[in-house]
Design a protein around this motif. Structure first.
Motif, PDB file in Angstrom:
ATOM      1  N   TRP A 157       0.840  -1.200   0.000  1.00  0.00           N
ATOM      2  CA  TRP A 157       0.000   0.000   0.000  1.00  0.00           C
ATOM      3  C   TRP A 157       0.875   1.251   0.000  1.00  0.00           C
ATOM      4  O   TRP A 157       0.605   2.198  -0.735  1.00  0.00           O
ATOM      5  CB  TRP A 157      -0.894   0.004   1.245  1.00  0.00           C
ATOM      6  CG  TRP A 157      -2.203  -0.696   1.111  1.00  0.00           C
ATOM      7  CD1 TRP A 157      -2.411  -1.994   0.748  1.00  0.00           C
ATOM      8  CD2 TRP A 157      -3.488  -0.136   1.362  1.00  0.00           C
ATOM      9  NE1 TRP A 157      -3.748  -2.284   0.768  1.00  0.00           N
ATOM     10  CE2 TRP A 157      -4.433  -1.160   1.141  1.00  0.00           C
ATOM     11  CE3 TRP A 157      -3.932   1.111   1.775  1.00  0.00           C
ATOM     12  CZ2 TRP A 157      -5.809  -0.951   1.310  1.00  0.00           C
ATOM     13  CZ3 TRP A 157      -5.291   1.314   1.946  1.00  0.00           C
ATOM     14  CH2 TRP A 157      -6.219   0.290   1.703  1.00  0.00           C
ATOM     15  N   ARG A 158       1.912   1.267   0.849  1.00  0.00           N
ATOM     16  CA  ARG A 158       2.791   2.447   0.909  1.00  0.00           C
ATOM     17  C   ARG A 158       3.461   2.688  -0.439  1.00  0.00           C
ATOM     18  O   ARG A 158       3.556   3.827  -0.902  1.00  0.00           O
ATOM     19  CB  ARG A 158       3.845   2.257   2.010  1.00  0.00           C
ATOM     20  CG  ARG A 158       4.893   3.364   2.075  1.00  0.00           C
ATOM     21  CD  ARG A 158       4.269   4.722   2.371  1.00  0.00           C
ATOM     22  NE  ARG A 158       3.697   4.767   3.711  1.00  0.00           N
ATOM     23  CZ  ARG A 158       2.851   5.732   4.105  1.00  0.00           C
ATOM     24  NH1 ARG A 158       2.494   6.709   3.280  1.00  0.00           N
ATOM     25  NH2 ARG A 158       2.363   5.704   5.334  1.00  0.00           N
ATOM     26  N   TYR A 159       3.924   1.612  -1.071  1.00  0.00           N
ATOM     27  CA  TYR A 159       4.570   1.762  -2.379  1.00  0.00           C
ATOM     28  C   TYR A 159       3.586   2.342  -3.398  1.00  0.00           C
ATOM     29  O   TYR A 159       3.920   3.267  -4.143  1.00  0.00           O
ATOM     30  CB  TYR A 159       5.100   0.418  -2.874  1.00  0.00           C
ATOM     31  CG  TYR A 159       5.877   0.537  -4.161  1.00  0.00           C
ATOM     32  CD1 TYR A 159       7.239   0.808  -4.142  1.00  0.00           C
ATOM     33  CD2 TYR A 159       5.250   0.410  -5.398  1.00  0.00           C
ATOM     34  CE1 TYR A 159       7.955   0.951  -5.323  1.00  0.00           C
ATOM     35  CE2 TYR A 159       5.955   0.558  -6.583  1.00  0.00           C
ATOM     36  CZ  TYR A 159       7.310   0.824  -6.535  1.00  0.00           C
ATOM     37  OH  TYR A 159       8.011   0.980  -7.697  1.00  0.00           O
ATOM     38  N   ALA A 160       2.369   1.804  -3.422  1.00  0.00           N
ATOM     39  CA  ALA A 160       1.370   2.301  -4.361  1.00  0.00           C
ATOM     40  C   ALA A 160       0.974   3.736  -4.047  1.00  0.00           C
ATOM     41  O   ALA A 160       0.673   4.522  -4.960  1.00  0.00           O
ATOM     42  CB  ALA A 160       0.143   1.402  -4.354  1.00  0.00           C
ATOM     43  N   CYS A 161       0.970   4.079  -2.780  1.00  0.00           N
ATOM     44  CA  CYS A 161       0.627   5.432  -2.345  1.00  0.00           C
ATOM     45  C   CYS A 161       1.661   6.440  -2.834  1.00  0.00           C
ATOM     46  O   CYS A 161       1.310   7.547  -3.267  1.00  0.00           O
ATOM     47  CB  CYS A 161       0.531   5.466  -0.827  1.00  0.00           C
ATOM     48  SG  CYS A 161       0.029   7.044  -0.113  1.00  0.00           S
ATOM     49  N   GLU A 162       2.934   6.071  -2.797  1.00  0.00           N
ATOM     50  CA  GLU A 162       4.011   6.991  -3.148  1.00  0.00           C
ATOM     51  C   GLU A 162       4.479   6.852  -4.595  1.00  0.00           C
ATOM     52  O   GLU A 162       5.044   7.791  -5.155  1.00  0.00           O
ATOM     53  CB  GLU A 162       5.214   6.766  -2.212  1.00  0.00           C
ATOM     54  CG  GLU A 162       4.893   6.799  -0.730  1.00  0.00           C
ATOM     55  CD  GLU A 162       4.291   8.119  -0.282  1.00  0.00           C
ATOM     56  OE1 GLU A 162       4.609   9.160  -0.878  1.00  0.00           O
ATOM     57  OE2 GLU A 162       3.486   8.105   0.675  1.00  0.00           O
ATOM     58  N   ASN A 163       4.267   5.690  -5.204  1.00  0.00           N
ATOM     59  CA  ASN A 163       4.807   5.439  -6.542  1.00  0.00           C
ATOM     60  C   ASN A 163       3.813   4.665  -7.409  1.00  0.00           C
ATOM     61  O   ASN A 163       4.190   3.886  -8.270  1.00  0.00           O
ATOM     62  CB  ASN A 163       6.120   4.657  -6.430  1.00  0.00           C
ATOM     63  CG  ASN A 163       6.992   4.785  -7.669  1.00  0.00           C
ATOM     64  OD1 ASN A 163       6.998   5.806  -8.336  1.00  0.00           O
ATOM     65  ND2 ASN A 163       7.731   3.732  -7.983  1.00  0.00           N
TER      66      ASN A 163
END
Length: 269
Positions: A141-147
């Motif tokens: 989720w964090r990766y998709a949120c930022e990138n």
């Protein structure tokens, strides 16, 4: 954004080590690919011809695990290798992930993993999927949120970010599965026990903040039954699968998502 993250990771990494001995085994499966001071694992699909572009599944392992487990995991690697998908399994520092805030080096590291794999394999950048389980799902989720602009689909299992977060980017598609009896990464019930709350963040970010369409119950095996709700958004699509059990990767769930994303006939395993 992706190239900026890779450049940031390059700055953060120590100087590269001397070239490896050519007699060392090729990095593949349980033999890690080194990336500065860190590493990741890669698993090719069965029967790959060595030249055809490969869809990618970047999978973040759970807490206290490493990529060595992922490339052997029947519900993850078993799904990718039968469907022509290249599996990338980065190793978290301390066997965990820093997903708690946007001030994390792990997003840049994961972006660098994809770029390093692209130097080794002809990857299909239009079909980069990001997944994870538990802490790894929160990291996905964090990766998709930022990138997320570079992500075709997020496939998350039993782990989220707080639904109050604001994400600068989003994937083209979100698919999330969670059990209402999960007491490890608790199921995020909404007001009055609403069960569509686990994807509230993405519904708001992607422009589909409504009740969604109940697609009904479905299953891959006799062990698990899911209730699916879908949203057609201004900026993509969302599917939420809810089951009544606890904290685990359901049999065949990742495989079925890949079948649907790749327009393949549904199969198990």
């Amino acid at each position: 954004m992706r190239h900026a993250l890779v450049a940031l990771f390059a700055v953060l990494m120590p100087a590269a080590a001397p070239a490896a001995d050519l007699t060392e085994p090729r990095c593949h499966a349980e033999v890690p690919c080194t990336l500065g001071a860190r590493s990741y694992h890669v698993k090719e699909p069965d029967g790959w011809d060595g030249v055809s572009p490969l869809p990618v599944l970047l999978h973040f392992h759970g807490w206290m695990r490493q990529g060595t487990l992922i490339v052997k995991h029947g519900r993850i690697s078993g799904a990718t290798r039968r469907r022509g998908v290249l599996l990338l399994a980065p190793n978290g520092e301390g066997k965990t992930w820093d997903f708690w805030t946007d001030q994390t080096n792990d997003v840049a590291f994961a972006a660098a993993v994809i770029e390093d794999a692209a130097r080794r394999y002809p990857i299909d950048r239009s079909r980069i999927y990001v997944s994870g389980y538990s802490y790894g799902a929160a990291m996905a989720w964090r990766y998709a949120c930022e990138n997320g602009d570079a992500v075709a689909a997020l496939l998350a299992v039993s782990g989220t970010l707080p639904q109050s977060e604001t994400c600068p980017e989003a994937p083209a598609e979100v698919r999330h599965v969670h059990g209402t009896s999960d007491m490890v990464m608790d199921f995020p019930f909404g007001p009055d026990g609403e069960t569509t709350w686990p994807v509230r963040l993405w519904r708001a970010r992607m422009g589909c903040d409504g009740p969604g369409t109940r697609a009904g119950a479905w299953s891959v095996t006799e062990h698990d039954r899911f209730e699916r709700t879908t949203w057609a958004c201004d900026e993509g699509r969302i599917a939420l699968d809810v089951h009544a059990r606890g904290h685990f990767i359901p049999r065949g769930w990742i495989a079925r998502q890949l079948d649907e994303l790749l327009s393949l006939p549904p199969s198990y395993p």
